[in-house]
Design a protein around this motif. Sequence first.
Motif, PDB file in Angstrom:
ATOM      1  N   VAL A 237      -7.721   0.197   2.230  1.00 47.70           N
ATOM      2  CA  VAL A 237      -7.071  -0.905   1.525  1.00 47.70           C
ATOM      3  C   VAL A 237      -8.039  -2.084   1.540  1.00 47.70           C
ATOM      4  CG1 VAL A 237      -5.112  -2.486   1.531  1.00 47.70           C
ATOM      5  CG2 VAL A 237      -4.779  -0.120   2.256  1.00 47.70           C
TER       6      VAL A 237
ATOM      7  N   VAL B  32      -4.106  -7.907  -2.571  1.00 43.81           N
ATOM      8  CA  VAL B  32      -4.558  -6.530  -2.397  1.00 43.81           C
ATOM      9  C   VAL B  32      -5.330  -6.198  -3.666  1.00 43.81           C
ATOM     10  CG1 VAL B  32      -3.870  -4.114  -2.147  1.00 43.81           C
ATOM     11  CG2 VAL B  32      -2.598  -5.890  -0.935  1.00 43.81           C
TER      12      VAL B  32
ATOM     13  N   ILE C 145      -6.683  -0.013  -3.516  1.00 40.97           N
ATOM     14  CA  ILE C 145      -6.127   0.935  -2.547  1.00 40.97           C
ATOM     15  C   ILE C 145      -6.703   2.301  -2.887  1.00 40.97           C
ATOM     16  CG2 ILE C 145      -4.040   1.993  -1.606  1.00 40.97           C
ATOM     17  CD1 ILE C 145      -2.504  -0.503  -2.624  1.00 40.97           C
TER      18      ILE C 145
ATOM     19  N   ILE D 245      -9.128  -0.967   6.538  1.00 39.36           N
ATOM     20  CA  ILE D 245      -8.861  -2.136   5.706  1.00 39.36           C
ATOM     21  C   ILE D 245     -10.131  -2.976   5.651  1.00 39.36           C
ATOM     22  CG2 ILE D 245      -7.872  -3.391   7.663  1.00 39.36           C
ATOM     23  CD1 ILE D 245      -6.057  -4.840   5.585  1.00 39.36           C
TER      24      ILE D 245
ATOM     25  N   SER E  39       0.829  -1.208   0.000  1.00 35.16           N
ATOM     26  CA  SER E  39       0.000   0.000   0.000  1.00 35.16           C
ATOM     27  C   SER E  39       0.863   1.258   0.000  1.00 35.16           C
ATOM     28  CB  SER E  39      -0.916   0.015   1.224  1.00 35.16           C
ATOM     29  OG  SER E  39      -1.712  -1.132   1.261  1.00 35.16           O
TER      30      SER E  39
ATOM     31  N   ILE F 236      -3.596   7.531   2.407  1.00 34.88           N
ATOM     32  CA  ILE F 236      -4.208   6.250   2.040  1.00 34.88           C
ATOM     33  C   ILE F 236      -5.477   6.129   2.865  1.00 34.88           C
ATOM     34  CG2 ILE F 236      -3.958   3.749   1.993  1.00 34.88           C
ATOM     35  CD1 ILE F 236      -0.897   4.214   1.886  1.00 34.88           C
TER      36      ILE F 236
END
Length: 115
Positions: free
Chosen positions: A29, A105, A108, A65, A14, A26
């Motif tokens: 995620v 992942v 993001i 997250i 990330s 950020i």
Amino acid sequence: MHEYSIAYDIFATSKRAAVENSATHIKKVCISVGEMTMVNPEQVIFLFETMCEDEDEPLFKDCSIEAKTVPVKTKCSCGYEGSERFVCPDCGSLPEVIEGREIVVTNIEIEVEDE
């Protein structure tokens, strides 16, 4: 406890993506966790969130997250496709797991300054 190294890899991925895209923050995620990973998603989330609380990482301030569980998908040489992990219900062979063993992942969400 391999959950820590997984959480760290998600954190590092990330951060790398954010830096490469000149992000200022950020926000979120998203990850997919396969059912056969033998990983506890709640522990990964907890460890990731703990890493985000580090005051030396302002990119992650209030970052969240989200984990989605990916069910197992298998296929067999006889043509069977489904979710049986150990014995093909059609021919009795060991089916190949084609999905459900990975941690990925998937997204993001970042903020970037307008130029």
